[in-house]
Write an enzyme that holds these catalytic residues in place. Structure first.
Site, mmCIF file in Angstrom:
data_model
loop_
_atom_site.group_PDB
_atom_site.id
_atom_site.type_symbol
_atom_site.label_atom_id
_atom_site.label_comp_id
_atom_site.label_asym_id
_atom_site.label_seq_id
_atom_site.Cartn_x
_atom_site.Cartn_y
_atom_site.Cartn_z
ATOM 1 N N ASP A 174 36.079 41.890 38.799
ATOM 2 C CA ASP A 174 35.743 40.463 38.934
ATOM 3 C C ASP A 174 34.288 40.288 39.365
ATOM 4 O O ASP A 174 33.591 39.387 38.896
ATOM 5 C CB ASP A 174 36.675 39.790 39.955
ATOM 6 C CG ASP A 174 38.132 39.822 39.515
ATOM 7 O OD1 ASP A 174 38.385 39.747 38.306
ATOM 8 O OD2 ASP A 174 39.004 39.936 40.397
ATOM 9 N N HIS A 201 43.380 38.719 42.519
ATOM 10 C CA HIS A 201 42.921 39.318 41.265
ATOM 11 C C HIS A 201 43.758 38.819 40.086
ATOM 12 O O HIS A 201 44.243 39.589 39.274
ATOM 13 C CB HIS A 201 42.988 40.850 41.381
ATOM 14 C CG HIS A 201 42.447 41.572 40.180
ATOM 15 N ND1 HIS A 201 41.162 41.413 39.731
ATOM 16 C CD2 HIS A 201 43.037 42.467 39.343
ATOM 17 C CE1 HIS A 201 40.976 42.174 38.658
ATOM 18 N NE2 HIS A 201 42.104 42.823 38.402
#
Length: 339
Positions: A174, A201
């Site tokens: 990310d 996530h």
């Protein structure tokens, strides 16, 4: 060499891991080493002078992957292990264990759709870790990370070896994506961009803190919302582009290697190593939450927390809480229900 030219905080860990003479004698295991993430991740780890022993485990094909990698002219000694009966030998003496094992997403699937299959895989593998390398740093890539980290924690608790400072959900992709996308929009070198990404996530639990980006950047609100949405759904972007042939594997392998190199650097005594990761946390009302962490010789040295954020980012945190708590609870209940 491209790697030798990398610079800036975003690429620092990978650069150190591959292109410098920094050495350690770390024994690292990759569980799920034959898969789409496992193979390129193992290649990056084999390339690193930080790794002296690389143990590769999977339920199929690991002898071949290990034989192939063993021909590379770097010092890491590579061994392949296949099937559950060889897993204890794979794990003995390991200081870092990375787990990319599990099934990937296909178009139309959410990370949570992977739960039933991957939860069992992660529970079985982390049970072996708790028995055979209880003090290792455990780095979980297998999705859904929002649930697989609570599963791992509960398994380690069951075996009486739980240390929350050594169990990490690898959310680094990310951050890597946020750095890349911001750099593209601003015409910057992505290796010099650093965007903290907090929360979880999956989807809207992925919260990029663009207000904390270095160097400082600003976007109009509509562009900021589009950018944030792209970071949150970047995994789906890859799943769609691969059209049924898998999910993000190469970029995930890069991100996984970056995280492992940071952990190894910190274990070797390097100071000021910071990575975001999904861990046991008291920073919010969620029992697990990703924030920037100062890493040290024994894992998490200090949780650096959320810091100063914008009202837009505050709103995203509030909106992520219900989903995050539900995913955590689902993981905890799954682990507790296991015989």
């Amino acid at each position: 060499m491209l790697l030798a030219r990398l610079s800036g905080p975003a690429a620092a860990a990978l650069r150190r891991g591959i292109a410098t003479s920094a050495q350690s004698n770390a024994k690292v295991a990759v569980l799920g080493a034959s898969g789409g993430i496992g193979q390129p991740l193992s290649l990056l780890l084999k390339n690193s002078p930080l790794v002296s022993n690389l143990n590769l485990y999977d339920i199929a094909h690991t002898p071949g992957v290990a034989a192939d990698l063993s021909h590379i002219e770097t010092r890491a000694n590579v061994k392949g292990f296949i099937g559950s009966e060889q897993l204890p030998d794979c794990l003995k003496g390991c200081e870092v264990v990375v787990i990319p094992a599990g099934v990937p997403r296909k178009p139309g699937m959410t990370r949570d759709d992977l739960f039933n299959t991957n939860a069992t895989i992660v529970a079985n593998l982390t049970t072996a870790c708790a028995k055979h390398c209880p003090e290792a740093m455990i780095c979980i890539i297998a999705n859904p990370v929002n649930s697989t980290i609570p599963i791992t924690s509960e398994i380690f608790k069951k075996h009486g070896v739980y240390n929350p400072n050594r169990i990490f959900g690898v959310t680094t992709l990310d951050i890597v994506r946020a750095n890349t996308f911001v750099a593209e929009l601003k015409g910057l070198d992505p290796a010099r961009v650093n965007v903290p990404v907090i929360g979880g996530h999956a989807g809207k639990t992925i919260i990029p803190l663009i207000s904390q980006c270095t160097p400082k950047v600003e976007f109009p609100q509509d562009q900021l919302e589009t950018l944030t949405g792209r970071i949150q759904e970047a995994g789906t972007e890859v799943v769609k582009a691969k059209a049924g042939a898998g999910s993000a594997t190469l970029s995930m392998a890069y991100a996984g290697a970056r995280f492992v190199f940071s952990v190894l650097d910190a274990m070797n005594g390097k100071e000021g190593v910071i990575e975001c990761s999904f861990v046991r946390s008291e920073e919010t009302e969620c029992p697990y939450f990703s924030t920037p962490l100062l890493l040290g010789k024994n894992g998490i040295e200090k949780n650096l927390g959320i810091g100063k954020i914008s009202p837009y980012e505050e709103k995203m945190i509030a909106e992520a809480m219900a989903e995050l708590k539900a995913s955590i609870k689902k993981g905890e209940e799954f682990a507790k229900s296991m015989k």
